[in-house]
Design a protein around this motif. Sequence first.
Motif, PDB file in Angstrom:
ATOM      1  N   UNK A  38       0.794  -1.229   0.000  1.00  0.00           N
ATOM      2  CA  UNK A  38       0.000   0.000   0.000  1.00  0.00           C
ATOM      3  C   UNK A  38       0.829   1.283   0.000  1.00  0.00           C
ATOM      4  N   UNK A  39       2.020   1.230   0.546  1.00  0.00           N
ATOM      5  CA  UNK A  39       2.871   2.426   0.646  1.00  0.00           C
ATOM      6  C   UNK A  39       4.258   2.125   0.090  1.00  0.00           C
ATOM      7  N   UNK A  40       4.341   1.915  -1.205  1.00  0.00           N
ATOM      8  CA  UNK A  40       5.594   1.515  -1.834  1.00  0.00           C
ATOM      9  C   UNK A  40       6.695   2.567  -1.675  1.00  0.00           C
ATOM     10  N   UNK A  41       6.338   3.849  -1.736  1.00  0.00           N
ATOM     11  CA  UNK A  41       7.347   4.896  -1.573  1.00  0.00           C
ATOM     12  C   UNK A  41       7.950   4.869  -0.174  1.00  0.00           C
ATOM     13  N   UNK A  42       7.119   4.673   0.826  1.00  0.00           N
ATOM     14  CA  UNK A  42       7.617   4.579   2.203  1.00  0.00           C
ATOM     15  C   UNK A  42       8.476   3.330   2.372  1.00  0.00           C
ATOM     16  N   UNK A  43       8.065   2.242   1.744  1.00  0.00           N
ATOM     17  CA  UNK A  43       8.861   1.015   1.804  1.00  0.00           C
ATOM     18  C   UNK A  43      10.221   1.232   1.162  1.00  0.00           C
ATOM     19  N   UNK A  44      10.244   1.992   0.066  1.00  0.00           N
ATOM     20  CA  UNK A  44      11.503   2.291  -0.608  1.00  0.00           C
ATOM     21  C   UNK A  44      12.441   3.101   0.280  1.00  0.00           C
ATOM     22  N   UNK A  45      11.897   4.101   0.942  1.00  0.00           N
ATOM     23  CA  UNK A  45      12.706   4.932   1.840  1.00  0.00           C
ATOM     24  C   UNK A  45      13.244   4.091   2.996  1.00  0.00           C
ATOM     25  N   UNK A  46      12.389   3.263   3.545  1.00  0.00           N
ATOM     26  CA  UNK A  46      12.788   2.409   4.656  1.00  0.00           C
ATOM     27  C   UNK A  46      13.852   1.408   4.217  1.00  0.00           C
ATOM     28  N   UNK A  47      13.710   0.850   3.036  1.00  0.00           N
ATOM     29  CA  UNK A  47      14.688  -0.106   2.524  1.00  0.00           C
ATOM     30  C   UNK A  47      16.040   0.560   2.288  1.00  0.00           C
ATOM     31  N   UNK A  48      16.011   1.797   1.842  1.00  0.00           N
ATOM     32  CA  UNK A  48      17.274   2.508   1.606  1.00  0.00           C
ATOM     33  C   UNK A  48      17.950   2.938   2.903  1.00  0.00           C
ATOM     34  N   UNK A  49      17.266   2.786   4.035  1.00  0.00           N
ATOM     35  CA  UNK A  49      17.894   3.129   5.314  1.00  0.00           C
ATOM     36  C   UNK A  49      18.925   2.090   5.747  1.00  0.00           C
ATOM     37  N   UNK A  50      18.954   0.948   5.096  1.00  0.00           N
ATOM     38  CA  UNK A  50      20.007  -0.037   5.353  1.00  0.00           C
ATOM     39  C   UNK A  50      21.223   0.457   4.592  1.00  0.00           C
ATOM     40  N   UNK A  51      22.172   0.993   5.313  1.00  0.00           N
ATOM     41  CA  UNK A  51      23.247   1.765   4.699  1.00  0.00           C
ATOM     42  C   UNK A  51      24.237   0.936   3.880  1.00  0.00           C
ATOM     43  N   UNK A  52      24.612  -0.235   4.360  1.00  0.00           N
ATOM     44  CA  UNK A  52      25.595  -1.044   3.649  1.00  0.00           C
ATOM     45  C   UNK A  52      25.056  -2.469   3.512  1.00  0.00           C
ATOM     46  N   UNK A  53      24.170  -2.685   2.569  1.00  0.00           N
ATOM     47  CA  UNK A  53      23.557  -4.012   2.451  1.00  0.00           C
ATOM     48  C   UNK A  53      24.544  -5.116   2.092  1.00  0.00           C
ATOM     49  N   UNK A  54      25.643  -4.764   1.414  1.00  0.00           N
ATOM     50  CA  UNK A  54      26.624  -5.779   1.038  1.00  0.00           C
ATOM     51  C   UNK A  54      27.278  -6.441   2.251  1.00  0.00           C
ATOM     52  N   UNK A  55      27.170  -5.815   3.416  1.00  0.00           N
ATOM     53  CA  UNK A  55      27.755  -6.390   4.624  1.00  0.00           C
ATOM     54  C   UNK A  55      26.788  -7.307   5.373  1.00  0.00           C
ATOM     55  N   UNK A  56      25.563  -7.423   4.889  1.00  0.00           N
ATOM     56  CA  UNK A  56      24.595  -8.319   5.518  1.00  0.00           C
ATOM     57  C   UNK A  56      24.985  -9.763   5.237  1.00  0.00           C
ATOM     58  N   UNK A  57      24.533 -10.679   6.084  1.00  0.00           N
ATOM     59  CA  UNK A  57      24.792 -12.089   5.784  1.00  0.00           C
ATOM     60  C   UNK A  57      24.005 -12.463   4.529  1.00  0.00           C
TER      61      UNK A  57
END
Length: 155
Positions: A38-57
């Motif tokens: 329902x709120x794709x733009x908010x989901x996008x902003x929230x997803x981009x808050x993960x600063x360095x995703x390459x360091x995730x397992x």
Amino acid sequence: MKTLLYTFLLLFFLLLSCKREDQSSAPILHAVEQLLPTYADSASVLLSSISVPDELNDETFARWCMLSGKVTDETATGLLPIYQWKRAQQWFTEHGTAKEQAQVALYLGRAYVEDGEYDKAMEVYTDALEVAKEHQEYNVAGYICAYIADLYGFR
């Protein structure tokens, strides 16, 4: 003796802090899943808050990639780079469902198209289509066929 104890404590807290990054990402990814329909733009902003995703397992990274692809579908933004999709595809190939395997391959194919690598995209699409058909994931197979048709029409 104190040096050894301090070194052990330092390593312990360092390892503990590395694990926290993945744990702190889990609630964010869960929130993105809830917001996406329902709120794709908010989901996008929230997803981009993960600063360095390459360091995730690998598991968390694969989940992050899949959600990024779904956000891209809803918000018409650019896809992730190919190397990230390849890493996610590797995890889903080993641990994911057939639907997830086909879906991540679809996103990888689309990333190849964005980079102008049409032959690789078609190869990925056809492999994904085989997985989807073999496991009767016809909805994903339909999307794959649509992207194959778009690529055929484009070329």
